[in-house]
Design an enzyme around this catalytic site. Structure first.
Site, short mmCIF file in Angstrom:
data_model
loop_
_atom_site.label_atom_id
_atom_site.label_comp_id
_atom_site.label_asym_id
_atom_site.label_seq_id
_atom_site.Cartn_x
_atom_site.Cartn_y
_atom_site.Cartn_z
N ARG A 84 38.02 45.95 50.08
CA ARG A 84 37.90 46.08 48.63
C ARG A 84 36.53 46.65 48.30
O ARG A 84 35.52 46.06 48.65
CB ARG A 84 38.06 44.72 47.96
CG ARG A 84 37.87 44.81 46.45
CD ARG A 84 37.82 43.44 45.78
NE ARG A 84 37.74 43.61 44.34
CZ ARG A 84 36.93 42.93 43.54
NH1 ARG A 84 36.13 41.99 44.02
NH2 ARG A 84 36.91 43.17 42.25
N HIS A 129 33.27 47.95 38.46
CA HIS A 129 32.58 46.70 38.80
C HIS A 129 31.17 46.76 38.18
O HIS A 129 30.18 46.86 38.91
CB HIS A 129 32.55 46.50 40.31
CG HIS A 129 32.22 45.11 40.78
ND1 HIS A 129 33.02 44.40 41.65
CD2 HIS A 129 31.17 44.28 40.52
CE1 HIS A 129 32.48 43.21 41.91
NE2 HIS A 129 31.35 43.12 41.24
N GLU A 174 35.91 40.94 36.63
CA GLU A 174 35.31 39.83 35.88
C GLU A 174 34.79 40.18 34.49
O GLU A 174 33.59 40.17 34.24
CB GLU A 174 34.17 39.19 36.69
CG GLU A 174 34.65 38.51 37.95
CD GLU A 174 33.67 37.46 38.47
OE1 GLU A 174 32.69 37.12 37.78
OE2 GLU A 174 33.91 36.96 39.58
N ASN A 314 38.94 35.81 41.44
CA ASN A 314 37.63 35.62 42.07
C ASN A 314 37.31 34.14 41.95
O ASN A 314 37.31 33.58 40.84
CB ASN A 314 36.54 36.41 41.33
CG ASN A 314 36.67 37.91 41.54
OD1 ASN A 314 37.62 38.39 42.17
ND2 ASN A 314 35.71 38.66 41.03
N TYR A 316 34.76 30.97 43.51
CA TYR A 316 33.64 30.54 44.36
C TYR A 316 33.41 29.03 44.35
O TYR A 316 33.05 28.44 45.34
CB TYR A 316 32.34 31.21 43.90
CG TYR A 316 32.26 32.68 44.17
CD1 TYR A 316 31.71 33.16 45.35
CD2 TYR A 316 32.75 33.60 43.25
CE1 TYR A 316 31.63 34.52 45.61
CE2 TYR A 316 32.68 34.97 43.51
CZ TYR A 316 32.12 35.42 44.69
OH TYR A 316 32.06 36.76 44.94
N GLU A 381 37.81 37.77 45.62
CA GLU A 381 36.46 37.37 46.02
C GLU A 381 36.46 35.88 46.33
O GLU A 381 36.93 35.08 45.53
CB GLU A 381 35.41 37.62 44.92
CG GLU A 381 35.04 39.06 44.74
CD GLU A 381 33.97 39.29 43.66
OE1 GLU A 381 33.16 38.36 43.40
OE2 GLU A 381 33.95 40.39 43.09
C1 GBH Z 1 30.68 37.64 41.54
O1 GBH Z 1 30.72 37.05 40.28
C2 GBH Z 1 30.51 39.13 41.38
O2 GBH Z 1 31.76 39.72 41.08
C3 GBH Z 1 29.90 39.80 42.60
O3 GBH Z 1 29.53 41.11 42.29
C4 GBH Z 1 28.73 38.98 43.09
O4 GBH Z 1 28.12 39.59 44.21
C5 GBH Z 1 29.22 37.60 43.43
O5 GBH Z 1 29.67 37.00 42.25
C6 GBH Z 1 28.18 36.68 44.02
O6 GBH Z 1 27.18 36.35 43.09
O7 GBH Z 1 23.43 30.48 37.16
O8 GBH Z 1 24.05 30.97 34.89
O9 GBH Z 1 22.85 32.61 36.17
C7 GBH Z 1 30.70 35.65 40.26
C8 GBH Z 1 30.37 35.18 38.85
C9 GBH Z 1 28.63 35.26 37.27
C10 GBH Z 1 28.48 33.84 39.20
C11 GBH Z 1 27.14 35.05 37.01
C12 GBH Z 1 27.02 33.66 38.96
C13 GBH Z 1 25.35 33.45 37.27
C14 GBH Z 1 25.33 32.08 36.73
N1 GBH Z 1 28.94 35.10 38.68
N2 GBH Z 1 26.75 33.75 37.54
S1 GBH Z 1 23.81 31.50 36.21
#
Ligand code: GBH
Length: 472
Positions: A84, A129, A174, A314, A316, A381
């Protein structure tokens, strides 16, 4: 855990695709090579160095613009089925508009596809993206409805150019993060702190733009190209301190996931009722003339409804949701009226927002199945960061435990998951975190001019899983 869990076998079905992902701005570098246009991320990191960890930029990143053959070789070595990656809009259309196309930009992606074909790796292409052309930000970016047409024009060029070689498209990665962090918190490009009116307008236009691209594919390309097209949406599982607080979970789900999923995947379409009601009531309480959330016409509701062949997820981490505190006027501090906490028992990682909660994935998959009629789900993801080590034991454990929950959801709960994508192939430019959080299964030496790549221990583990087609 559940009865019967011990008897299921943890093999991947034959038609299940295991892959790994990246995105253009995070890995390509070559930010001003040839006639590439400036993206919002180029502008943002150059103008706001203090907003990025160590004042880093993606100017060179992993230099994948020049080293894509090595990237493909790494994927091949792990025996993975799909890759991807995303396309840089201003690399293909330097001004943002469809009348100027970059020959070199198109050639780069054709070359990458050729390399993938030679290695029998299926491309999963994300059209956008986060790195849209700066020229379009100048006219408002996602807060300007003209983006719906312009994204459609860009997507049409992508389908025409690449659609005979690409069978899996994702329109937009996202939207939640694009709009929340680009327009409310301001921690991502374009870095505005305009608040929820702008954020919701951004989301509204992104939903329309997604649907426009879907319909262009459907009407003009599907018959001859026969691929699939969807969108990638993030979704946490929301735990409760008190199981009686189910309303908090419902609100959290609908604001974070449902706001984008319900218009596309539900039988009735449009935003979830609870989201419309809450935002409208709060807008009134705050003295606005009308709701901060825009309204879709009946035609747009119908146009957006059903505009995806699969649900791109996605995922995590998860969170505990609690009722939001109230301000001095007795009004909740945010529209959703919930705040996120984490359980101190959850395992920490290098990313402060990312706690390891594998069981959350199974809940999320079941929720998507129940709410949206058991759609095909592609996990686009899932992964974890490390602090730069090659001995990434925590990543192996993370991937193992999350894949296990996914397989249980498939086999015991009947969730229709068809693909799983590890984030990420390479340590890369982690947006505002710069190069301080390493999501790669391949380590990249950012101090070496050739950005040398070294597989971490998890890469070897992934190879075993991919070869055995079974979690052991
Ligand atoms: C993904 O988004 C992205 O799609 C990808 O590009 C990125 O590399 C990956 O995450 C890993 O980070 O603590 O309030 O600053 C995940 C969603 C949105 C999670 C922003 C982290 C920051 C939260 N992300 N968030 S904060």
């Amino acid at each position: 855990i559940l009865k019967g869990e011990h008897v299921i076998n943890l093999n991947f079905p034959d038609d299940f695709s295991i892959g790994i992902g990246t995105s253009s701005y995070q890995i390509e570098g070559a930010w001003n090579t040839s006639d590439k246009g400036e993206s919002v991320w180029d502008r943002y990191v150059h103008q706001n160095p203090h907003k990025i960890h160590n004042q880093s930029t993606g100017d060179f990143a992993c230099d994948s613009y020049h080293k894509y053959k090595e990237d493909v070789k790494q994927i091949k070595d792990m025996g993975l089925n799909h890759y991807r990656f995303s396309l840089s809009w201003p690399r293909i259309l330097p001004t943002g508009y469809a009348n100027v196309r970059s020959k070199d930009g198109l050639k780069y992606y054709h070359d990458l596809l050729t390399e993938l074909e030679a290695n029998k790796i299926t491309p999963f292409v994300t059209i956008y993206h986060w790195d849209h052309p700066e020229a379009l930000q100048k006219i408002g970016g996602w807060t300007n409805e003209i983006m719906v047409d312009l994204f459609g024009d860009y997507a049409r060029i992508v389908f025409r150019e690449f659609g005979d070689r690409v069978k899996f498209f994702t329109t937009i990665n996202e939207p939640f993060a694009v709009c929340r962090d680009g327009y409310t918190t301001g921690v991502q490009a374009p870095g505005y702190t305009l608040g929820r009116v702008a954020e919701y307008l951004c989301g509204h236009n992104i939903l329309k733009a997604h649907a426009r691209a879907y319909h262009i594919y459907n009407d003009e390309f599907r018959a001859s190209q026969g691929g699939k097209i969807g969108i990638s949406l993030p979704c946490y599982h929301h735990f409760l301190n008190d199981e009686n607080d189910v309303m908090l979970r419902e609100i959290a789900f609908q604001f974070e996931c449902g706001r984008f999923a319900h218009p596309i995947f539900s039988a009735e379409g449009d935003y979830p009722t609870i989201v419309k009601e809450r935002i409208s009531e709060r807008s009134k309480l705050q003295g606005y003339t009308r709701s901060k959330l825009p309204t879709f016409t009946k035609d747009w509701i119908e146009y957006i409804k059903g505009s995806a062949d699969y649900y791109g997820l996605n995922h995590y981490t998860s969170a505990i949701v609690e009722a939001a505190p109230k301000d001095e006027n007795g009004i909740e501090v945010n529209d959703e009226g919930v705040i996120y906490k984490s359980d101190p028992k959850w395992v920490n990682t290098t990313s402060d927002w990312l706690k390891i909660v594998p069981e959350g994935l199974r809940y999320v998959l079941k929720t998507i199945k129940q709410r949206y009629g058991n759609p095909e789900i592609y996990i686009l993801e899932n992964g974890v960061s490390d602090n730069g080590t090659l001995s990434d034991l925590q990543r192996k454990e993370y991937l193992h435990s999350y894949m296990r929950e996914m397989l249980i959801a498939m086999k015991l709960d009947g969730c229709n998951v068809k693909a799983y994508t590890i984030w990420s192939l390479l340590d890369n430019f982690e947006w505002d975190r710069g190069y301080s959080e390493h999501f790669g299964v391949i380590k990249v030496d950012f101090n070496s001019t050739d950005r040398s790549r070294t597989p971490k221990e998890s890469a070897q583990w992934i190879k075993t899983i991919a070869n055995n087609r079974k979690l052991t």
